[in-house]
Design a protein around this motif. Structure first.
Motif, PDB file in Angstrom:
ATOM      1  N   TRP A 167      15.746  29.514  25.973  1.00  0.00           N
ATOM      2  CA  TRP A 167      16.854  30.070  26.601  1.00  0.00           C
ATOM      3  C   TRP A 167      18.075  28.951  26.451  1.00  0.00           C
ATOM      4  O   TRP A 167      17.878  27.766  26.366  1.00  0.00           O
ATOM      5  N   GLN A 221      20.441  26.977  34.494  1.00  0.00           N
ATOM      6  CA  GLN A 221      20.361  28.310  34.108  1.00  0.00           C
ATOM      7  C   GLN A 221      21.557  29.336  34.745  1.00  0.00           C
ATOM      8  O   GLN A 221      21.197  30.393  34.973  1.00  0.00           O
ATOM      9  N   VAL A 234      23.607  33.427  30.210  1.00  0.00           N
ATOM     10  CA  VAL A 234      22.310  33.170  29.852  1.00  0.00           C
ATOM     11  C   VAL A 234      21.875  33.885  28.684  1.00  0.00           C
ATOM     12  O   VAL A 234      22.209  35.083  28.724  1.00  0.00           O
ATOM     13  N   ASP A 275      17.216  20.882  32.271  1.00  0.00           N
ATOM     14  CA  ASP A 275      18.222  21.058  31.235  1.00  0.00           C
ATOM     15  C   ASP A 275      18.183  20.247  30.373  1.00  0.00           C
ATOM     16  O   ASP A 275      18.160  18.955  30.628  1.00  0.00           O
TER      17      ASP A 275
END
Length: 132
Positions: free
Chosen positions: A68, A75, A79, A129
């Motif tokens: 992703w 997030q 996205v 992340d």
């Protein structure tokens, strides 16, 4: 004297216009492991936008990772899915996938082990992340 002042001004303006703005520095996602006795491990390397997954246990399960990116940290924002990656070997050799991700986007993945006969995921964990 005026000519010299104009020359310095033109050179200064050219330097400002021609200097490149610094590129966003990418960051890797550190190794992240499934929570079921470390059956799967994965990471993201920003240089080349490479995802990597490893099946770490010879237990009949597969290591699976969904890929992703997002426009905001944690997030958030826009996205986008970049598919998935799977390693079924448990032979010490990992599987990689290169994905072209827009520079500056936040990158993360979800890692699990998967039992095909049960059609069930185990030990699912979201990575922290990174940045493309």
């Amino acid at each position: 004297m005026l000519r010299r002042i104009l020359s310095v001004g033109v050179i200064g303006a050219a330097a400002v216009l021609l200097s490149a703005s610094p590129a966003l520095a990418g960051t890797n996602v550190p190794p992240t492991y499934s929570t079921d006795n470390l059956g799967a491990g994965g990471k993201f390397t920003h240089k080349g936008d490479v995802f990597e997954i490893c099946d770490l246990r010879l237990d009949g399960r597969r290591a699976k990772m969904s890929l992703w990116s997002a426009s905001k940290p944690n997030q958030g924002g826009d996205v986008r899915s970049h598919g998935w990656l799977e390693d079924t070997t448990a032979n010490g050799k990992c599987v990689t996938k290169t994905v072209d991700i827009t520079e500056g986007r936040y990158v993360f993945f979800k890692i699990s082990t998967y039992n095909v006969s049960e059609d069930k995921y185990y030990g699912t964990k979201m990575s922290p992340d990174g940045r493309a």
